[in-house]
Design an enzyme around this catalytic site. Structure first.
Site, PDB file in Angstrom:
ATOM      1  N   ARG A  16     -11.617  13.558 -49.767  1.00 20.48           N
ATOM      2  CA  ARG A  16      -9.445  13.659 -49.923  1.00 20.48           C
ATOM      3  C   ARG A  16      -8.854  13.658 -48.528  1.00 20.48           C
ATOM      4  O   ARG A  16      -8.591  12.858 -47.742  1.00 20.48           O
ATOM      5  CB  ARG A  16      -8.913  14.519 -50.868  1.00 20.48           C
ATOM      6  N   ASP A  17      -9.574  14.918 -47.784  1.00 22.22           N
ATOM      7  CA  ASP A  17      -8.391  15.520 -46.835  1.00 22.22           C
ATOM      8  C   ASP A  17      -9.495  14.803 -45.801  1.00 22.22           C
ATOM      9  O   ASP A  17      -9.195  14.782 -44.663  1.00 22.22           O
ATOM     10  CB  ASP A  17      -8.576  17.107 -46.328  1.00 22.22           C
ATOM     11  N   HIS A 208      -6.031  27.599 -46.913  1.00 23.77           N
ATOM     12  CA  HIS A 208      -6.705  26.207 -45.912  1.00 23.77           C
ATOM     13  C   HIS A 208      -6.274  26.102 -44.830  1.00 23.77           C
ATOM     14  O   HIS A 208      -5.234  25.757 -43.967  1.00 23.77           O
ATOM     15  CB  HIS A 208      -5.933  24.891 -46.400  1.00 23.77           C
ATOM     16  N   HIS A 210      -7.919  24.795 -40.879  1.00 26.10           N
ATOM     17  CA  HIS A 210      -8.176  24.061 -40.040  1.00 26.10           C
ATOM     18  C   HIS A 210      -8.516  24.242 -38.907  1.00 26.10           C
ATOM     19  O   HIS A 210      -8.588  25.608 -38.086  1.00 26.10           O
ATOM     20  CB  HIS A 210      -7.125  22.824 -39.175  1.00 26.10           C
ATOM     21  N   CYS A 241      -5.218  15.518 -40.123  1.00 23.96           N
ATOM     22  CA  CYS A 241      -3.765  15.379 -40.404  1.00 23.96           C
ATOM     23  C   CYS A 241      -3.623  13.353 -39.429  1.00 23.96           C
ATOM     24  O   CYS A 241      -3.383  14.486 -38.445  1.00 23.96           O
ATOM     25  CB  CYS A 241      -2.587  16.100 -40.529  1.00 23.96           C
ATOM     26  N   ASN A 250     -11.060  20.141 -40.170  1.00 24.46           N
ATOM     27  CA  ASN A 250     -11.137  21.388 -41.660  1.00 24.46           C
ATOM     28  C   ASN A 250     -11.848  22.102 -41.047  1.00 24.46           C
ATOM     29  O   ASN A 250     -13.003  22.460 -40.595  1.00 24.46           O
ATOM     30  CB  ASN A 250     -10.998  20.775 -42.942  1.00 24.46           C
TER      31      ASN A 250
END
Ligand code: COA
Ligand code: ZN
Length: 314
Positions: A16-17, A208, A210, A241, A250
């Site tokens: 997803r990310d 979460h 990065h 992002c 990430n």
């Protein structure tokens, strides 16, 4: 024999990310192949895809097909990103285990990323929560830019707590504090995580990170020292992002698992198996990935000594 090592729950977000940011469309078959391989690696949770508008995120326009065709491992929770009620309806029709809702703690980042004020986001997500309530699907709120915004700078810890309170008030029992652009640092993480847990002992928290500024690993250890035991990470360290200037990378799953296992934690992850899946990524996305472990191998990988070394001192 049960392990006496402390359990750390790993949650994979690459499909997803990571994939949402790739210019090249990853074929549906390939997405399914990667997710099925990840399902065998020992993750607590996999963020499979996102039910956003296909115009906004064309890379994930095959969300339904992917969700329907993956082979689900009963030991893994399958979560998806849901931006609005339309997305919730689509996701519920696919039998998801969890819906991941997102908004930013930073007003400016929320406007840039989601094109809404935070109040508008909250109103929309309130509708999503009520659309999901009554099903067996869990809801997680991801609070972006919790550790800093690339446009506003520092984010007040009180603001993060205020948004947690508001979602807790809706009955949301899971929350992720996201360091969307890699601005978090260890002492900040420790303080934020400890306060969030103190104020909301009933909530299940995920962090979460990065690795934009190479602090993801240090931040992970800091979070664990504050009692956090769940982390998102992305295979190969892919993703970022698209609406955050300078954002990249990430936290890399294999780099994190390698460190945590050496530090004596039980991640439940099959690291050699994971590295095999990670090695597929450059071929699928058409470029190199940030993973350090993929380049260097684990610390147990030994190299032959040069021939002259044996002769030295003879
Ligand atoms: N699934 C499918 N289509 C959707 C949708 C969804 N969840 N939400 C909106 N749409 C469609 C609408 O049907 C409409 O289509 P049309 O132009 O053919 O009529 C179009 O998208 C615009 O709808 P609108 O309600 O005006 O939404 P929007 O343009 O304000 O978009 C979001 C809102 C949040 C759905 C969209 O901006 C989005 O998905 N952004 C991505 C956010 C994200 O995932 N960021 C990265 C994660 S941090
Ligand atoms: Zn991320």
């Amino acid at each position: 024999m049960p392990s006496s090592r402390q359990r750390i729950y790993m949650q994979e977000v690459a499909t997803r990310d990571g994939f949402q940011n790739e210019a090249q469309f990853i074929e549906t078959e390939d997405k399914i192949r990667v997710i099925d391989a990840l399902s065998a690696c020992g993750f607590a949770k996999i963020e499979v895809t996102s039910f956003t508008s296909p115009k906004a995120i064309p890379a994930l326009r095959d969300a339904e097909e992917v969700m329907h065709r993956i082979t689900r491992n009963p030991g893994v929770e399958y979560t998806v990103l849901v931006p609005n009620v339309r997305g919730a309806e689509r996701a519920l029709s696919c039998g998801i285990d969890e819906a991941n809702l997102v908004m930013s703690v930073s007003e400016t980042h929320n406007r840039s990323n989601l094109r809404m004020t935070r109040e508008q986001s909250f109103a929309q997500l309130t509708q999503v929560v009520s659309a999901i309530s009554g099903s067996h699907v869990a809801v997680n709120i991801s609070l972006s830019t919790s550790f800093g915004c690339p446009m506003e700078g520092d984010i007040d810890e009180d603001e993060v707590m205020r948004w947690l309170d508001r979602f807790a008030g809706l009955g949301v029992a899971r929350a992720t504090l996201c360091d969307t652009t890699g601005m978090a640092y260890p002492s900040q993480v420790r303080a934020m995580a400890a306060r969030a847990r103190r104020l909301h002992p009933e909530m299940v928290f995920t962090l979460h990170f990065h690795n934009t500024r190479s602090m993801a690993q240090a931040n992970t250890l800091a979070a664990i020292s504050a009692g956090i035991d769940r982390f998102d990470a992305s295979l190969g360290g892919i993703g970022g992002c698209p609406y955050a200037p300078g954002a990249s990378g990430n936290a890399c799953t294999e780099d994190m698992v390698h460190m945590l296992e050496l530090e004596g934690y039980d991640t439940g992850i099959d690291l050699p198996g994971l590295l095999e899946v990670s090695a597929l990524l450059p071929g699928l996305i058409g470029h190199d990935v940030p993973s350090q472990l993929l380049k260097a191998g684990t610390r147990s990988r030994l190299h032959p000594a040069p021939a002259y070394a044996a002769d030295i001192g003879r």
